[in-house]
Every structure is written in C-alpha cells, then in structure tokens.
Enzyme design. Structure first.
Site, mmCIF file in Angstrom:
data_model
loop_
_atom_site.group_PDB
_atom_site.id
_atom_site.type_symbol
_atom_site.label_atom_id
_atom_site.label_comp_id
_atom_site.label_asym_id
_atom_site.label_seq_id
_atom_site.Cartn_x
_atom_site.Cartn_y
_atom_site.Cartn_z
ATOM 1 N N SER A 826 0.792 -1.231 0.000
ATOM 2 C CA SER A 826 0.000 0.000 0.000
ATOM 3 C C SER A 826 0.824 1.280 0.000
ATOM 4 O O SER A 826 0.264 2.354 0.152
ATOM 5 C CB SER A 826 -0.930 0.008 1.219
ATOM 6 O OG SER A 826 -0.189 -0.046 2.418
ATOM 7 N N LYS A 869 -6.745 2.772 8.710
ATOM 8 C CA LYS A 869 -5.759 3.769 8.300
ATOM 9 C C LYS A 869 -6.292 5.194 8.477
ATOM 10 O O LYS A 869 -5.588 6.078 8.988
ATOM 11 C CB LYS A 869 -5.353 3.540 6.853
ATOM 12 C CG LYS A 869 -4.527 2.279 6.625
ATOM 13 C CD LYS A 869 -4.237 2.081 5.155
ATOM 14 C CE LYS A 869 -3.395 0.826 4.921
ATOM 15 N NZ LYS A 869 -3.140 0.584 3.481
#
Length: 936
Positions: A826, A869
């Site tokens: 990511s 996140k």
C-alpha cells in the site's frame, strides 16, 4: 493373664462408631476440624527423628481410643437402660477434637502408624495398625493433642488347654463357614443388601483362617469382619481373657451365619447363564451342606423358589423389575423417533433376560438411559412475535457494539423464521378445517323432521380419498426450517464467543458451548462404539443431553484448532456430517447408532484463521469475517461495557471513578495494541484497582474529601507505568523527500501514519533500503523508482528524454521505527511522490497523507485496511488523505466523525495525485491524463 506395661502415649480418638482391634489396619481421615491429629503426627515425626537420624514413625507407639457408649460401663459391662437413660450415640455426630476421659471408653489399643496417604488437597489419611490392648487410666490435655497414661497388655501364649483348643477349632470352623456362605451368596439371588465375596478374596480369607495359630488374634480379626453393633465391638475390645474373647466372637459368628442362611433364596441350579462357571452338582451339595437339619433352624419359612434372573419370593425385595418399568416410562416420555423406539423395545426385552450381576446388564441399561435423555422431539418455542426483530436488534446492540454484518445476518435468519412460522400457521389452520369438514355428516330435512342421510359407501370412500389427498397437498406446503451454519472468523478478543451467547438469548433458545481446541480423536465427535469398555456418546450427543431440547444454539469454539488426520482418525472429517445442512438431519453417533436430527440446531463456529480449516469443511459453513475493533469502536465499548463492568468487579460505584474520552483514548493508543479488547479490559482494571486503593486509604484515614474521582491523562503513568506504544504525529514543517504514508497494523483494529524518508547522495545509481522492510514493500520502491525514471523528462527532472536521473547519484529509502517489521503493497504512491519531491526539491504538505499501490503504467490500485488507516490518520493530525479511486466504496463504512474530520480525495493515476499534492506546480512536459482509460 496378659502381661501389663505402663506408659504415657499420644492419644488419637477414633471417629464415632469406629473400633480398632489388635492386628487390624484402619484408615483415619484427617480433616481440617481435627488439628489434634496433625499436631500428634508432627510430634511422632519428632520423636522418631530423635531416636535415629532416619527413624521410622512406626517405631513410635500411639494409643487409639474409641468413644464411650452410654449402654456400656468403663470395662465393657452392659448397663440396664431405663427411660431416663440417654439413647445410643448418633454415629454421624461430629467428632470432638479434645474430649475428656468421661467421653472415652476405658479400653483402647496401642497402635503404630504404618503410612500417610495424601490427596494433594490439604487432606490426608493415616494408616494405623493395632498392636495390643490397653487400659486408659488418665488423659492429659495440656498439648495440642491428647496424651494418656495407659497400661497395655500383650496376650500370653496359653498353655495347652483342651477347652480353649476346642473353642479355637470351633471358631475356625465358623469363620470358614461364614466365608463360604458369603461366597455362595454371590451365586444365588439374595434379598436386601446381603454381603458377598469375590472368589479371589474368599480364597485368601480361607487360607488366612486355616494358617492362624493364635486364638486371640483370630478372634480379633473375625470380630472386625462379622456384623455387630458398636457396643458388641467395644465388649470384644475390653475382653482381656482369650477364652472369653473367643466365646464372644463365636456367638457373633453363629448369629450372622444363621441370619444369612434364613434369608438366602434356595434356587434350582439349572443351565441358566451365571456370572462365572459353577458346577451344578457342587452347588447343590454346598446348599445341602449349609442347610442341614443340624444347622438350619427348624420351622423357618424359606422363600418360595424362583428361577435365576427372575423375581422369586417376596417381590417387594426385588427392585430390578420396578427399575425396568421406570426406565420404560422414561423412554415413553422421551417421545422417541420410530427407529429409536424400535431399538429401545428390543433392548428392553434383552435387559429383562440379563442377570443384574452380568456386565452386559449395566451396559444395556446405560444405553437405554442415554436414549431417554436425548431430546428427540422436544424443542424450545422461538420468540417469534410482532416485536421479535425489534427486541432481537436491541438485545444484540446492548451486548455488542458494532459488528453490523453479523447482526444483519442474524436478523435475516429471524425474519425468515417468522415468515415460515406464519405460513405454517396458515397451513395448519387449513388442514384443521379440512379434517373438520371430512368428519361432520351432512344433515337433510324430510317433512319438517331433521334426519341424517346415510351416505353411499362408495361416495364416502371417494370423499375420504379426496380429503386425504388434499391434506397431503397442504402438508407439503409446510415450510421446513434448516438452521444456518455460520463461521465467525476474526482475531482473538473481538467477541465471537459472547456473540453466540447473545444470539441464543435473542432467540430464547438454550446455549451450549463445545470446545474443539485440541480434539484429536474422531470418537470425541462421533462417540465410541458400544463394543468398547467405557464407551460414551460424542460431544454432539452429550451436548443435546445437557440442554434437553432439539433446537439449541451450539457454539463450536476454535474449530480451526481441530487436529488433522492421525492414528485416531480425522476429527475434522467427522465434522463434515455435523455441519452439512443436507446430511445432519440424520447424524449417526457411533454409540447411539440411531440417526439424530441436527437440522434444528443453530451451529455457530468460531475461528481465528481459515488456513487450518480443510476446504470441504469450510465450504459447508457461511463465513462471516469479524475484523478487529478500531480505536473509536474500542472507546465506545470501553465506555458502555468494560468500565461499568470493571467498576462493579473492583468494589467501586459509578460516582467514585469518572473516565473521560481523552483518558480512555490514551489507554487505547499508548498502552494497548490489539485487535480485541481483552488487554484494554486488563488495563482498565489496573487503573480501577489503583483508584480503589486511593479511595480505601482516604476512607480509612478519615479524610474522604482528599479522594478525587476524576481521572486525568497524567494519572495513567502512575497506575500503568510509562507508555508502551508511541503514536506518530504529523510533522509541523515539511522537507523535500519526506511523505506521510498510512499503515494498518497486522494485529488488526489499529492504524497509524508512517513516514517515508528518501535521501540522495553522489553515487553510481544504487538504492539502499532500511527500516526492516518486507519483500513486497521493497518491490513497491522499485516500481515507484522505475516510473519516476521513465517519466523524469515529463516531470522536468532531466534536460532531455535520454538522460538517466540516477546516473551520478544514489538514494537511500528509510521507514522509521526500524525494529518493527513492515510489509505490504500500500505504499507505492507514497514512494513515488517522495522520489518526485526529492528530485524536484518541492516539499509535500505535512498534513497530507496517502496510500495506494501503483503499477508501471502509473495507475493507482486499491489497498485494504482503509477504515483503520483513516482513523489513525485523523488521530495523528492529518487533514487531507489521498485514496485510490477503487477504494471509494470503503469510505461508506467509515464513522461519521472521520468523514467530517478528513478531506478524502480519490485518485486513479499518479498524475492526478501529483496535481493534488502540488496544485500550483508547473511541469514542463506534463500531458493531460485522460479521465477514462481503455482496458482493452
């Protein structure tokens, strides 16, 4: 006359109703209410050690004295009992730890401690062996245990005495006769609870009696065996003269032998199966020998002969037929299935033909009791009313915060159940109406008189067939309920087990938990076959027996930890039939060996990982993934559930401790890092224990006003110590080559920001990676560097397209917190923006974070963990977040406070990200990136 010897010995008072005789070994249980025995034992050990370094405790004599009886004098003489005399002592009374001399009998035995048996629970048992008789002259109670001044007597070896020898032989004869008749009573049916002996024990006793040379010793031994009252045993103990003692024991033996003969049933010895091999002729001779006219009582009424295994004589003494009838009633009340009823009838008939002494009798009876305990048709009525869904939703919300997917699936199941029940109620009403119409004759009027017409038999038969067909059609419309089989997968501590219990509460069903962790034997699931010793049903059948209904909620806990195939079978393969909706309506347990319907059972399995679950088993379950809780969810759970619970556990009230959201968030972020809330609950408990100490101190010192119920962030270090985890905070200033990325921890539930730092230096084009990066993360750096090198001219980083931007330089990529392993796909967009920032000298705004993977074409692709996140980014002070366009769907599940606190921008290509990061920047050869790309 016996030899006398005076001494002072430690005294143990025997339990009430107990008499120890010389030559006899007895166990004395030492319970917490007998501290005198423990003190006496310590003294015995001390005396033994003083005699020799390795002294044995059996060399230290002690005195064992029984309690006195109100029916006997101090020397055993029988007293005349009047109405004012006290009754015989209750032998179940508690023992007196320190009795006086008046409480004790005047005679006892000198004994030795032959052993100490411990149970591992603080209790132990003394093994004491009687050695010689003694007379108690005085009792001293000045120590933790009793001591007594005693005179004990050893039996003299008698001179040849014809009278005593004759009595001795008579004693031997009666003793052997008693042993033989007790052995014979094990063969023949007997009423009441008559004693019996095994062949081996009878043989050993017979040998011991034959070899005995001392009349007094044999008399003491047989007095311990023969049935007698407490007072009679005290009389034997008080008899010093051997001849008188032998006469007394002969009297007791003669009485018991006569009683057994009179109560024994005389049977015709046939070829009926016996518990062991017996010669019929020998058995008949034994009966005739013991019941000869010289021995048997004249005029006694013997019971009527019967056949072995059946009732004979007075049927009130035989309880087996009554027990079988009771078992039949239990089986009838259990409403067995047709197949189970057939098997039960067959086993009942077999049970009536088996003698109770045979091992097969107990096996068959246990099997029938198991059949009676299994709920074949008994069910719990589900709470399916107009308020069902509302109440169930409230129950689930009260017990668990979040977990919307699981709650949604359970409410769907309840809605389907309610609709099916409505349809079945309508079908039942129609069937009832058809049955009523078929059973009511049609009236007809003739000349004003009401008569009943006689129907034509053929028409009546056709009408009956038509009604039967109609009823069958209606019955086929009934909806059959097949409970779902759900698998809750998630990290530890997220509430999988407690959720299953809440489901049972919401449905109003009984709940049973089966722990499958470590199960390695297939028989634990399917049960043992009845051919094995100590066979028993499997966990599923035992669970049904425990709950007593056919539609409970079964929690199959830790199904991912079931052992695989081994020498004991494959337990996971045995679960296939249990968890297959098409097969579990006829699940067969090896022990019961009759199909059991499990389709009404709601199975909920839990697992931490899907990797160890075999694919065929996983395919049979409906998998629902429960992710770890986010920081916001943990805060809600702590405030609504954990803190009120721990306040009660630690003896405080709600107004004595006040938690603020800031304090709870600090505990979550700085002292825990987990997917669930178990460690959070422990930390909250630690804080509350500290507050409990402060409150107790203030209350005890008389200054309760000094106690402050309010908790602050500064108090946490005092209760929990220094912070265990440090959160990354967004930088206040920016520098080229530094980008804020986003990370979700592998433990689940938590997310944070991650700084990506890139530095360049003169070199030969090498790339150095540090920060304990994983292989996937390293490949992301290589992809990002390749894209930047390929588009360096378009970005204005080189003067011409053929120039290599890395020709005379080297770069170093680092992710701080080097001790923490990092991996995942990511960070591609963060790496690319960091390289562009370094090479162009343009800094990235410090309050902007980004996540997403890039391809060599520059496309930004989707990543996972968006919820964690973004919550971590908001907590770290980030204002703007760049997300892949493909993750737009994940933003819908975010908490509203995250949506309001962050500006979320979706990008599909690296050029879009560049324009959002540097909106005022100008790139010499920038081309317009098309909004829609062809995928052909």
């Amino acid at each position: 006359m016996a030899r006398a010897q005076a001494a002072t010995l430690p005294v143990i008072t025997l339990p009430r109703g107990t008499v120890l005789l010389p030559g006899v070994v007895q166990r004395i249980a030492v319970s917490p209410n007998r501290p005198d025995i423990a003190s006496l034992l310590a003294a015995v050990y001390t005396r033994a050690a003083s005699k020799a370094p390795n002294g044995r405790i059996d060399t230290v004599p002690i005195a064992c004295v029984p309690f006195a009886s109100p029916l006997l004098g101090p020397n055993g003489q029988l007293l005349l009992q009047t109405e004012q005399d006290p009754p015989s002592p209750d032998r179940s009374d508690a023992d007196v730890p320190k009795p006086t001399k008046a409480d004790l009998f005047g005679w006892g035995v000198a004994a030795k401690i032959t052993g100490v048996e411990g149970r591992g629970t603080g209790e132990f048992t003394l093994l004491v062996e009687g050695v010689a008789r003694l007379r108690v002259d005085k009792i001293y109670a000045d120590k933790p245990y009793l001591e007594g001044k005693v005179v004990y007597y050893q039996d003299d070896v008698p001179l040849p005495d014809p009278a005593l020898e004759e009595l001795f032989q008579h004693l031997k004869l009666l003793s052997r006769e008693l042993v033989a008749i007790l052995r014979l009573s094990a063969i023949l049916p007997r009423s009441g609870s008559a004693p019996s002996l095994t062949p081996l024990l009878a043989r050993r006793l017979d040998i011991f009696i034959s070899k005995q040379k001392q009349p007094g010793a044999l008399a003491d031994f047989m007095a311990n065996i023969v049935e007698s009252s407490y007072e009679e045993k005290l009389q034997v103990l008080a008899l010093l003269d051997v001849k008188d003692r032998v006469v007394k024991v002969i009297e007791l033996l003669d009485r018991q032998v006569g009683n057994i003969k009179n109560s024994m049933k005389i049977t015709a010895v046939t070829s009926t199966a016996l518990p062991f091999s017996v010669d019929p002729d020998t058995a008949r001779k034994e009966i005739e020998r013991f019941l000869t006219p010289g021995k048997a009582r004249q005029g006694s009424k013997a019971p009527a002969p019967g056949i072995l295994g059946q009732s004979g004589g007075n049927s009130d003494d035989d309880h087996e037929p009554n027990e079988i009838e009771e078992l039949k009633k239990r089986l009838d009340a259990a409403k067995l299935s047709p197949e189970a009823a057939k098997v039960a009838d067959r086993e009942i008939k077999r049970l009536k033909k088996i003698h109770p002494a045979q091992a097969e009798y107990a096996v068959t009876r246990t099997y029938l009791e198991t059949l009676a305990d299994i709920p074949w048709t008994i069910t719990t009525d589900d709470r399916l009313g107009p308020q069902t869904l509302t109440l169930a939703r409230k129950q689930l919300d009260d017990d668990h915060y979040g977990l919307e997917k699981v709650k949604k699936r359970l409410l769907e199941y309840l809605a389907v159940l309610r609709l099916k029940q409505s349809i079945n109620d309508e079908v039942d009403a129609q069937i009832k109406q058809v049955e009523q119409d078929a059973g009511v004759p049609e009236p007809s009027k003739d000349d004003g008189a009401q008569t009943v017409s006689t129907p034509d038999p053929s028409l009546a038969e056709e009408k009956m067939k038509a009604n039967s067909a109609k009823i069958e059609v209606l019955r086929s419309k009934r909806m059959i309920d097949k409970s779902p089989i759900m698998l809750l997968v998630g990290p530890p501590g997220v509430g999988k087990t407690s959720l299953a219990r809440s489901v049972a509460t919401a449905l109003g069903r009984k709940f049973h938990r089966i722990s499958l962790g470590g199960v390695r034997d297939e028989a634990e699931i399917r049960g043992h076959r009845r051919t094995y010793v100590a066979a028993m049903p499997g966990l599923i059948a035992q669970g049904l027996k425990k709950v007593g209904v056919a539609n409970p909620v079964f929690l199959l806990d830790e199904i991912d930890k079931v052992s695989g195939s081994n020498v004991h079978g494959d337990p996971s393969a045995a679960m296939l039939e249990v968890l297959d909706p098409e097969q579990n309506n006829s699940f067969t347990d090896h022990y019961i060996n009759i199909p059991i319907d499990l389709s009404k059972v709601l199975f909920i399995a839990t697992a931490n990982s899907l990797d160890t679950i075999p694919p065929p088993l996983l395919d049979r379950m409906e998998t629902i993934y429960i992710p770890g809780y986010t920081t916001l969810e943990k805060r809600h759970i702590a405030m609504q559930h954990l803190i009120p619970k721990q306040i009660r556990v630690n003896g405080l009230s709600a107004d004595q401790v006040v938690f603020s959201d800031e304090v709870v968030s600090k505990i979550i972020e700085s002292y825990t890092r987990e997917a669930g809330v178990r460690n959070l609950e422990r930390e909250l408990s630690s804080v509350l224990r500290g507050k409990a100490v402060e409150f107790a101190d203030a209350k005890d010192t008389g200054h309760p006003e000094k106690y402050s119920p309010q908790l602050s962030v500064d108090d946490l270090e005092r209760f929990l110590g220094i912070e265990r985890f440090e959160e990354e905070i967004a930088e206040k200033t920016s520098r080229p080559g530094i980008v804020t990325g986003l990370v979700a921890y592998s433990s689940g539930g938590n997310g944070s920001i991650l700084f990506i730092e890139v530095a360049d230096m003169p070199g030969n084009g090498s790339v150095q990676l540090t920060g304990k990066l994983g292989d996937v993360l390293k490949e992301s750096v290589e992809v990002a560097l390749t894209w930047v090198k390929a588009h360096a001219f378009e970005l204005g980083l080189t003067q011409n397209p053929a120039e290599n931007i890395m020709q005379n330089r080297s770069i170093h990529v680092h992710c701080p917190s080097g001790s923490i392993p990092k991996d995942g796909p990511s960070s591609g967009i963060s790496q690319a923006i960091a390289l562009i920032s370094l090479f162009s000298g343009k800094a990235v705004p410090p309050t902007m974070a980004m996540t997403g993977e890039i391809s060599l074409r520059g496309r930004v692709t989707a990543v996972g963990g968006i919820k964690e996140k973004l919550i971590g980014a908001l907590r770290a002070g980030v204002k703007t977040v760049l997300l892949p366009a493909q993750n737009a769907k994940d933003v819908k599940d975010l908490p509203q406070e995250v949506k309001d606190g962050l500006e979320i921008i979706h990008v599909g290509h690296i050029w879009e990200a560049i324009r959002y990061v540097w909106p005022d920047g100008h790139w010499p050869n920038e081309h317009e990136y098309p909004g829609v790309q062809s995928r052909l």
